[in-house]
Design a protein around this motif. Structure first.
Motif, short mmCIF file in Angstrom:
data_model
loop_
_atom_site.label_atom_id
_atom_site.label_comp_id
_atom_site.label_asym_id
_atom_site.label_seq_id
_atom_site.Cartn_x
_atom_site.Cartn_y
_atom_site.Cartn_z
N GLY A 53 0.81 -1.21 0.00
CA GLY A 53 0.00 0.00 0.00
C GLY A 53 0.84 1.26 0.00
N THR A 54 2.15 1.11 -0.02
CA THR A 54 3.10 2.24 -0.11
C THR A 54 4.24 1.82 -1.02
OG1 THR A 54 4.34 1.47 1.84
CG2 THR A 54 2.57 3.09 2.22
N ILE A 55 4.98 2.82 -1.51
CA ILE A 55 6.17 2.52 -2.31
C ILE A 55 7.38 3.19 -1.67
CG2 ILE A 55 4.83 2.27 -4.43
CD1 ILE A 55 5.81 5.03 -5.29
N SER A 56 8.55 2.70 -1.98
CA SER A 56 9.77 3.23 -1.38
C SER A 56 10.11 4.60 -1.95
CB SER A 56 10.93 2.27 -1.63
OG SER A 56 11.26 2.24 -3.02
N ALA A 57 10.96 5.32 -1.22
CA ALA A 57 11.44 6.61 -1.71
C ALA A 57 12.13 6.44 -3.06
CB ALA A 57 12.38 7.23 -0.69
N LYS A 58 12.87 5.36 -3.22
CA LYS A 58 13.59 5.13 -4.47
C LYS A 58 12.62 4.92 -5.63
CE LYS A 58 17.20 2.37 -6.66
NZ LYS A 58 18.23 1.32 -6.49
N ASP A 59 11.56 4.18 -5.40
CA ASP A 59 10.59 3.95 -6.48
C ASP A 59 9.86 5.23 -6.85
OD1 ASP A 59 11.02 1.26 -7.07
OD2 ASP A 59 9.79 0.60 -5.39
N PHE A 60 9.55 6.06 -5.85
CA PHE A 60 8.94 7.35 -6.17
C PHE A 60 9.89 8.19 -7.01
CE2 PHE A 60 8.20 11.87 -4.98
CZ PHE A 60 6.98 12.02 -5.62
N ALA A 61 11.17 8.18 -6.64
CA ALA A 61 12.17 8.93 -7.41
C ALA A 61 12.30 8.36 -8.83
CB ALA A 61 13.51 8.89 -6.70
N LEU A 62 12.26 7.04 -8.96
CA LEU A 62 12.33 6.42 -10.29
C LEU A 62 11.14 6.84 -11.15
CD1 LEU A 62 13.48 2.78 -9.44
CD2 LEU A 62 14.80 4.52 -10.66
N SER A 63 9.97 6.92 -10.54
CA SER A 63 8.79 7.33 -11.31
C SER A 63 8.93 8.76 -11.81
CB SER A 63 7.52 7.19 -10.46
OG SER A 63 7.42 8.21 -9.50
N MET A 64 9.63 9.61 -11.05
CA MET A 64 9.82 11.00 -11.47
C MET A 64 10.77 11.11 -12.66
SD MET A 64 9.96 13.56 -8.20
CE MET A 64 11.32 12.73 -7.37
N VAL A 65 11.86 10.32 -12.65
CA VAL A 65 12.91 10.51 -13.66
C VAL A 65 12.76 9.59 -14.85
CG1 VAL A 65 14.48 11.22 -11.82
CG2 VAL A 65 14.56 8.86 -12.65
N ALA A 66 11.77 8.70 -14.84
CA ALA A 66 11.66 7.68 -15.89
C ALA A 66 11.51 8.29 -17.28
CB ALA A 66 10.48 6.75 -15.60
N SER A 67 10.92 9.47 -17.37
CA SER A 67 10.71 10.10 -18.68
C SER A 67 11.77 11.13 -19.03
CB SER A 67 9.33 10.77 -18.72
OG SER A 67 8.31 9.81 -18.59
N ALA A 68 12.83 11.20 -18.23
CA ALA A 68 13.87 12.21 -18.47
C ALA A 68 14.57 11.97 -19.80
CB ALA A 68 14.89 12.19 -17.34
N ASP A 69 15.10 13.05 -20.36
CA ASP A 69 15.89 12.95 -21.59
C ASP A 69 17.08 12.04 -21.34
OD1 ASP A 69 18.05 13.80 -23.58
OD2 ASP A 69 16.29 14.91 -24.30
N MET A 70 17.40 11.20 -22.33
CA MET A 70 18.45 10.21 -22.16
C MET A 70 19.80 10.83 -21.81
SD MET A 70 17.25 7.19 -22.34
CE MET A 70 18.78 6.28 -22.55
N ASN A 76 7.80 14.63 3.10
CA ASN A 76 8.53 13.49 2.56
C ASN A 76 8.68 13.58 1.05
OD1 ASN A 76 8.99 12.22 5.01
ND2 ASN A 76 7.22 10.86 4.85
N VAL A 77 7.60 13.94 0.35
CA VAL A 77 7.65 14.09 -1.11
C VAL A 77 8.63 15.18 -1.50
CG1 VAL A 77 6.32 14.83 -3.11
CG2 VAL A 77 5.36 13.15 -1.55
N VAL A 78 8.57 16.31 -0.81
CA VAL A 78 9.45 17.44 -1.12
C VAL A 78 10.91 17.08 -0.86
CG1 VAL A 78 10.03 19.83 -0.55
CG2 VAL A 78 7.63 19.14 -0.73
N GLU A 79 11.17 16.34 0.21
CA GLU A 79 12.54 15.94 0.51
C GLU A 79 13.12 15.08 -0.61
OE1 GLU A 79 14.73 16.66 2.80
OE2 GLU A 79 13.44 18.03 3.90
N ILE A 80 12.33 14.16 -1.14
CA ILE A 80 12.80 13.30 -2.23
C ILE A 80 13.03 14.11 -3.49
CG2 ILE A 80 12.25 11.30 -3.67
CD1 ILE A 80 10.54 10.27 -1.30
N ILE A 81 12.13 15.05 -3.78
CA ILE A 81 12.28 15.90 -4.96
C ILE A 81 13.59 16.69 -4.88
CG2 ILE A 81 11.36 17.94 -6.14
CD1 ILE A 81 8.55 16.89 -5.41
N PHE A 82 13.85 17.28 -3.71
CA PHE A 82 15.07 18.07 -3.56
C PHE A 82 16.31 17.19 -3.61
CE2 PHE A 82 12.53 21.67 -2.76
CZ PHE A 82 13.35 22.79 -2.69
#
Length: 327
Positions: free
Chosen positions: A173-190, A265-271
């Motif tokens: 029912g939750t995901i790790s900080a790393k997985d949230f970060a992966l979801s953010m950068v998955a579409s980044a320019d190569m 928590n979300v903001v800390e991972i973003i930063f």
């Protein structure tokens, strides 16, 4: 395709960090790319017209076309086609709009008339189960504006839910900080992806490694992406005027400008991911570019864009006055 296949076709994802899978691919001997951990989607199965548990290719094209349409643009179309101003449109009017929008979507334009790789896969895309769902089997029902807008919102919400379920590999029912970060950068320019992934990997062993992100937090961040234009203006203007953008500034911009509440928590991972030199300041330009690329990839518009869409509305709705269009 399954609901998971639909999600993966639209949204870039990495293997969940808790799955111990290295990567997906197509080389001989590799794991099948179809193995995604997503719960069954009752929403998407509404359009499984033959009850085989799968979504047809023409429905997929219809879905990606819908995802490319901003609510504001479809409101314009409704006003143009709603001749008697009763808040409803008929099936043929709806199909005209969808046909035009599909022609201005990269994937839709490549698969005109239900063709895939030059092979006809069925009847016209505009005659799929979604049209039957909206207008009935006889096509005589009318579609109300508020019903369709709610459908669009539910469609986007379901895509976010499926993405979260993909990363929630252990069904906690939750995901790790790393997985949230992966979801953010998955579409980044190569050309920027490797350095971003290095920052994601640095979450392991940091004081953020034990953070868990809930579905509500995940959805709130997804809502922020939908309001990226005013948010980016707020970030750039405030950062330029004050020379620094703190975590509190970031949260305030999301809340006051976009009406979105982001937890600490979300903001800390973003930063952590987008504070490139670790000076406590967000690299807002880099952050906005990554989020913008994701939204652009999902919409997949061709170069013609919104201007041609408005022109189409004007031509198709030639019985309406321009005054109604602008109201």
């Amino acid at each position: 395709m399954t609901p998971a296949d639909l999600m993966r076709a639209v949204v870039h994802v990495f293997p969940p960090s808790e799955s111990h899978l290295v990567r997906y691919g197509y080389l001989r001997g590799e794991r099948s790319p179809g193995e995604l951990r997503c719960a069954p989607s009752e929403f998407f199965m509404l359009f499984d017209m033959n009850n085989d548990g799968l979504i047809s290719f023409k429905e997929y094209i219809f879905f990606v076309t819908l995802l490319s349409i901003p609510e504001s643009s479809f409101s314009v179309a409704f006003k143009m086609f709603d001749i008697d101003c009763n808040g409803e449109i008929k099936r043929d009017e709806f199909k005209n709009v969808m046909d035009f929008m599909r022609a201005h979507n990269r994937q839709g334009a490549l698969h005109r008339d239900g063709r895939r790789a030059g092979i006809r896969v069925g009847s016209s895309v505009e005659n799929g189960g979604l049209v039957e769902y909206f207008f009935g089997t006889d096509g005589k029902k009318c579609l109300r504006h508020e019903s369709f807008v709610q459908f669009l919102r539910s469609l986007h919400d379901e895509m976010v839910t499926l993405e979260f379920a993909h990363y929630d590999y252990k069904l906690r029912g939750t995901i790790s900080a790393k997985d949230f970060a992966l979801s953010m950068v998955a579409s980044a320019d190569m050309k920027h992806l490797n350095k971003l992934l290095d920052r994601v990997d640095e979450l392991n062993g940091s004081n953020l490694s034990n953070i868990r992100i809930t579905l509500e937090e995940f959805k709130n961040f997804a809502e922020l992406r939908k309001r990226l234009q005013p948010f980016s203006i707020a970030l750039f203007s405030y950062g330029k005027a004050n020379g620094v953008l703190t975590r509190k500034d970031f949260q305030r911009a999301a809340s006051q400008v976009c009406g979105v509440s982001l937890t600490e928590n979300v903001v800390e991972i973003i930063f952590h991911v987008f504070d490139a030199n670790r000076d406590g300041r967000l690299s807002s330009d880099e952050f906005i570019k990554v989020l913008h690329k994701r939204e652009r990839d999902i919409a997949q518009p061709t170069e013609a864009g919104l201007l041609d869409f408005l022109l189409c509305c004007w031509k198709c709705g030639n019985n309406c006055s321009i005054a109604r269009f602008l109201v």
